[in-house]
Design a protein around this motif. Sequence first.
Motif, PDB file in Angstrom:
ATOM      1  N   MET A 189      -8.706   0.425  15.320  1.00  0.00           N
ATOM      2  CA  MET A 189      -7.739  -0.582  14.977  1.00  0.00           C
ATOM      3  C   MET A 189      -7.493  -0.606  13.474  1.00  0.00           C
ATOM      4  N   HIS A 190      -8.507  -0.361  12.696  1.00  0.00           N
ATOM      5  CA  HIS A 190      -8.372  -0.328  11.247  1.00  0.00           C
ATOM      6  C   HIS A 190      -7.445   0.814  10.818  1.00  0.00           C
ATOM      7  N   ASN A 203      -3.778   0.615   8.595  1.00  0.00           N
ATOM      8  CA  ASN A 203      -3.485   1.430   7.422  1.00  0.00           C
ATOM      9  C   ASN A 203      -2.234   2.264   7.633  1.00  0.00           C
ATOM     10  N   PHE A 204      -2.086   2.816   8.850  1.00  0.00           N
ATOM     11  CA  PHE A 204      -0.905   3.602   9.154  1.00  0.00           C
ATOM     12  C   PHE A 204       0.346   2.733   9.071  1.00  0.00           C
ATOM     13  N   ILE A 211       1.130   2.098   5.449  1.00  0.00           N
ATOM     14  CA  ILE A 211       1.713   3.303   4.830  1.00  0.00           C
ATOM     15  C   ILE A 211       3.187   3.409   5.201  1.00  0.00           C
ATOM     16  N   LEU A 212       3.500   3.198   6.478  1.00  0.00           N
ATOM     17  CA  LEU A 212       4.897   3.262   6.908  1.00  0.00           C
ATOM     18  C   LEU A 212       5.741   2.181   6.245  1.00  0.00           C
ATOM     19  N   GLU A 213       5.183   0.996   6.120  1.00  0.00           N
ATOM     20  CA  GLU A 213       5.914  -0.108   5.474  1.00  0.00           C
ATOM     21  C   GLU A 213       6.159   0.192   3.996  1.00  0.00           C
ATOM     22  N   LEU A 249       5.964  -1.536  14.949  1.00  0.00           N
ATOM     23  CA  LEU A 249       5.173  -1.351  13.734  1.00  0.00           C
ATOM     24  C   LEU A 249       5.787  -2.067  12.543  1.00  0.00           C
ATOM     25  N   GLY A 250       6.793  -2.886  12.784  1.00  0.00           N
ATOM     26  CA  GLY A 250       7.419  -3.606  11.678  1.00  0.00           C
ATOM     27  C   GLY A 250       7.808  -5.003  12.103  1.00  0.00           C
TER      28      GLY A 250
END
Length: 192
Positions: free
Chosen positions: A1-2, A6-7, A10-12, A177-178
């Motif tokens: 989950m961590h 982080n992914f 990074i995308l944001e 993811l956003g």
Amino acid sequence: MHISINFGCILENLRNLIRSILFRIGQFEMLISVTILIGIVLMIFIQVLLNSGMGRPILWEQEVGAYGLVWITFLGASIALKQMRHVTIVSFVSRLNFRLRNLVRAIVWAIVLFTIFSLIRELKPIMQIEARANTVTLPFDLPRSYFFSVPLLLSCYSMALTAGLFLFEALLGLLSLGSSRQLLEPIRDEQV
């Protein structure tokens, strides 16, 4: 989950960086457009003064004005896309849930990108043909492609970057993811 957090961060961060770059590109496009428009207005004013006052018009004023309008048109299309001021039909999309809305938008932006890249591919041979003809009344010869194909090509590259960002954001929304508030908004200063 961590790792997924982080992914997502990074995308944001990547998304915000791309938005910042596209905002600066849009500002530069607006500056060029305003400069061209002011130049056209000044040329028309000087043309009227010289023609009515001295009877000696500027021969190349109309050609430069027409070329300037072509540049403004293509730059304006690129700016409008960044600000999401293009024609949209949102009647049914706004009623879909968040993931389906982003799926529809991802499909639309993929089609837009395909269309832009198809146009770029077809434009390169046309530029070679246009480069054979020069301007008519300008005091110096320039290939006509500088005034037709080059602004279209530059505008297409800028629009491809913008459409790529919007596709990326739609995919982020599809994958959740956003944040829904931040995805697929016009590129504005407050996001920089």
